[in-house]
Design a protein around this motif. Structure first.
Motif, short mmCIF file in Angstrom:
data_model
loop_
_atom_site.label_atom_id
_atom_site.label_comp_id
_atom_site.label_asym_id
_atom_site.label_seq_id
_atom_site.Cartn_x
_atom_site.Cartn_y
_atom_site.Cartn_z
N VAL A 37 0.86 -1.17 0.00
CA VAL A 37 0.00 0.00 0.00
C VAL A 37 0.90 1.23 0.00
N HIS A 38 0.52 2.25 -0.73
CA HIS A 38 1.26 3.51 -0.77
C HIS A 38 0.45 4.52 0.03
N LEU A 39 1.08 5.08 1.06
CA LEU A 39 0.40 5.96 2.00
C LEU A 39 1.07 7.32 2.03
N ASN A 40 0.30 8.37 1.71
CA ASN A 40 0.79 9.75 1.86
C ASN A 40 0.62 10.13 3.33
N VAL A 41 1.67 10.63 3.94
CA VAL A 41 1.63 11.06 5.34
C VAL A 41 1.26 12.54 5.37
N PRO A 42 0.26 12.92 6.18
CA PRO A 42 -0.21 14.31 6.20
C PRO A 42 0.90 15.31 6.52
N HIS A 43 0.81 16.45 5.90
CA HIS A 43 1.71 17.59 6.14
C HIS A 43 3.16 17.28 5.77
N THR A 44 3.36 16.28 4.91
CA THR A 44 4.70 15.95 4.44
C THR A 44 4.61 15.60 2.96
N ASP A 45 5.77 15.38 2.36
CA ASP A 45 5.83 14.87 0.99
C ASP A 45 6.04 13.36 0.98
N TYR A 46 5.96 12.73 2.16
CA TYR A 46 6.20 11.30 2.26
C TYR A 46 5.14 10.50 1.50
N VAL A 47 5.61 9.47 0.81
CA VAL A 47 4.74 8.42 0.26
C VAL A 47 5.41 7.11 0.68
N LEU A 48 4.93 6.55 1.79
CA LEU A 48 5.53 5.32 2.32
C LEU A 48 4.96 4.12 1.59
N HIS A 49 5.83 3.19 1.22
CA HIS A 49 5.43 1.93 0.59
C HIS A 49 5.51 0.87 1.68
N LEU A 50 4.35 0.34 2.06
CA LEU A 50 4.27 -0.56 3.20
C LEU A 50 3.56 -1.85 2.81
N VAL A 51 4.00 -2.97 3.36
CA VAL A 51 3.34 -4.24 3.13
C VAL A 51 1.92 -4.13 3.70
N LEU A 52 0.94 -4.52 2.92
CA LEU A 52 -0.45 -4.48 3.38
C LEU A 52 -0.71 -5.68 4.29
N ASP A 53 -1.06 -5.40 5.54
CA ASP A 53 -1.33 -6.43 6.54
C ASP A 53 -2.81 -6.34 6.93
N GLY A 54 -3.67 -6.84 6.06
CA GLY A 54 -5.11 -6.75 6.28
C GLY A 54 -5.80 -6.40 4.98
N ARG A 55 -7.02 -5.93 5.10
CA ARG A 55 -7.82 -5.57 3.91
C ARG A 55 -8.14 -4.08 3.91
#
Length: 144
Positions: free
Chosen positions: A28-46
């Motif tokens: 899953v690609h997650l944008n973190v609020p108030h940053t330019d981060y786009v973290l790529h994280l293993v999806l653990d769930g639905r």
């Protein structure tokens, strides 16, 4: 660590930026609020079945920390800003003795970081300690 600290990792909210379902395991690609981060994280769930890019997404972030160092100064961040987390620096905001994990506030994200160095335990750290460490491959996101 005192008994009065949070023993469940606080959730982090972000914006859904996409899903790489072809990756093994799916990321899953997650944008973190108030940053330019786009973290790529293993999806653990639905994920919610109707989620679209730009929708709010809340869950917990989990990582396995290599040796954790206490530091006296510095910022609170996850590196790199785009991709899988490799380094985290932040403030201890809780922990779980049963999981041997520190909860670390790193900018706008809080991560549950399992201590993988057998020489370290939760008792080695105090609330509000500044810590810095590398992260093993496989940091994950558990949607709520």
């Amino acid at each position: 660590m005192p008994d009065t600290v949070p023993t469940q990792c606080p959730p982090s909210a972000g914006t859904f930026a996409g899903l790489d379902a072809k990756a093994e395991p799916p990321m899953v690609h997650l944008n973190v609020p108030h940053t330019d981060y786009v973290l790529h994280l293993v999806l653990d769930g639905r994920l919610p079945s109707d989620i679209e890019p730009g929708d709010k997404l809340t869950g917990t972030l989990h990582a396995e920390a290599l040796r954790v160092d206490t530091i006296s100064a510095g910022g609170r961040y996850v590196e790199p800003g785009m991709g899988r987390p490799r380094r985290v620096q932040g403030t201890v905001v809780g922990g779980s003795a049963s999981e041997n994990a520190l909860f670390v506030k790193a900018g706008a994200a809080t991560l549950a970081c399992t201590l993988s160095d057998p020489r370290q335990s939760l008792a080695d750290f105090s609330m509000h300690d500044m810590v810095s460490f590398d992260v093993k491959r496989g940091a994950s996101f558990r949607p709520m």
